[in-house]
Each structure stands twice: as structure tokens, then as C-alpha cells.
Design a protein around this motif. Structure first.
Motif, PDB file in Angstrom:
ATOM      1  N   VAL A  10       2.650   7.989   7.755  1.00  0.00           N
ATOM      2  CA  VAL A  10       1.194   7.863   7.703  1.00  0.00           C
ATOM      3  C   VAL A  10       0.865   6.604   6.906  1.00  0.00           C
ATOM      4  N   GLU A  11       0.153   5.690   7.539  1.00  0.00           N
ATOM      5  CA  GLU A  11      -0.231   4.456   6.868  1.00  0.00           C
ATOM      6  C   GLU A  11      -1.740   4.321   6.713  1.00  0.00           C
ATOM      7  N   VAL A  29      -3.612   8.792   3.805  1.00  0.00           N
ATOM      8  CA  VAL A  29      -2.629   8.727   2.718  1.00  0.00           C
ATOM      9  C   VAL A  29      -3.266   9.253   1.433  1.00  0.00           C
ATOM     10  N   MET A  30      -4.515   8.906   1.160  1.00  0.00           N
ATOM     11  CA  MET A  30      -5.191   9.382  -0.051  1.00  0.00           C
ATOM     12  C   MET A  30      -5.374  10.902  -0.015  1.00  0.00           C
ATOM     13  N   ARG A  31      -5.659  11.453   1.172  1.00  0.00           N
ATOM     14  CA  ARG A  31      -5.745  12.925   1.290  1.00  0.00           C
ATOM     15  C   ARG A  31      -4.392  13.559   0.982  1.00  0.00           C
ATOM     16  N   ARG A  32      -3.335  12.926   1.459  1.00  0.00           N
ATOM     17  CA  ARG A  32      -1.986  13.450   1.187  1.00  0.00           C
ATOM     18  C   ARG A  32      -1.642  13.322  -0.296  1.00  0.00           C
ATOM     19  N   ARG A  33      -2.084  12.260  -0.913  1.00  0.00           N
ATOM     20  CA  ARG A  33      -1.835  12.100  -2.349  1.00  0.00           C
ATOM     21  C   ARG A  33      -2.579  13.175  -3.141  1.00  0.00           C
ATOM     22  N   PRO A  88       0.831  -1.206   0.000  1.00  0.00           N
ATOM     23  CA  PRO A  88       0.000   0.000   0.000  1.00  0.00           C
ATOM     24  C   PRO A  88       0.869   1.261   0.000  1.00  0.00           C
ATOM     25  N   LEU A  89       0.320   2.329  -0.532  1.00  0.00           N
ATOM     26  CA  LEU A  89       0.997   3.624  -0.550  1.00  0.00           C
ATOM     27  C   LEU A  89       1.169   4.114   0.888  1.00  0.00           C
TER      28      LEU A  89
END
Length: 100
Positions: A55-56, A61-65, A41-42
Motif C-alpha cells: 500500500v503506497e 497508509v496513514m489509516r494502517r498506521r 514515504p511510509l
């Protein structure tokens, strides 16, 4: 700055500069690294002047992406980023204040 230009010439590195003229961004003041590994996972790594954290959590993580994607959309193209670095190098040699 010359080392940055050298590294940007490598096929696996893209340098894009987000100039101050682009305005404020919610994540201004720190760094964000997204780790992508095969079959994993990213993961995000956030770092500021006084902290660093991994952050896992998938949603975070999707918000950061999404934030990263916004940074890239606001940033200069790789060609314009290189031109900005070269202009800053020339300004530095001449003792002029940097252009932003």
C-alpha cells in the motif's frame, strides 16, 4: 518461542503480544508491516493467508498506521509479552493448554 525471546533482547527489536483476551480488532486475521526508510514515504505491506499487497496511497497508509498504533496500545508491554511467551513455553513443556 525461545528464539523470539532472544530476538526481543536486541536493542532494535520490540516484541509486544496482543492476546486474544484483548478482543476483536478490525484488522484481525492478517499481518501489517510498516516500512520506514530515510527520505522516503511510509509504505504498508498487508498479508493474509491468501494475499499480500503493498500500500503506497498516503491516506491508506496513514489509516494502517493508526491501526498499528491501536494494536500497540492494546498489546501487552514488552516485559509482560516476554512473561507471556515464557509462560507458554512452560505450559508447552508440561503439556498444558496455552494461557490466552
Amino acid at each position: 518461542m525461545a528464539a523470539l525471546i532472544e530476538r526481543a533482547a536486541q536493542p532494535n527489536i520490540t516484541v509486544q503480544i496482543l492476546p486474544f483476551a484483548a478482543g476483536e480488532h478490525p484488522d484481525l486475521g492478517g499481518s501489517l508491516t510498516l516500512f520506514t526508510l530515510p527520505d522516503q514515504p511510509l509504505v504498508a505491506y498487508l498479508e493474509g493467508s491468501r494475499f499480500g499487497s503493498v500500500v503506497e496511497d498516503r491516506e491508506e497508509v496513514m489509516r494502517r498506521r493508526e491501526s498499528y498504533d491501536l494494536f500497540r496500545a492494546m498489546a501487552l508491554s514488552p516485559r509482560d509479552s516476554e512473561a507471556m511467551v515464557r509462560a507458554a513455553m512452560e505450559d508447552w513443556k508440561a503439556g498444558r493448554p496455552p494461557r490466552t
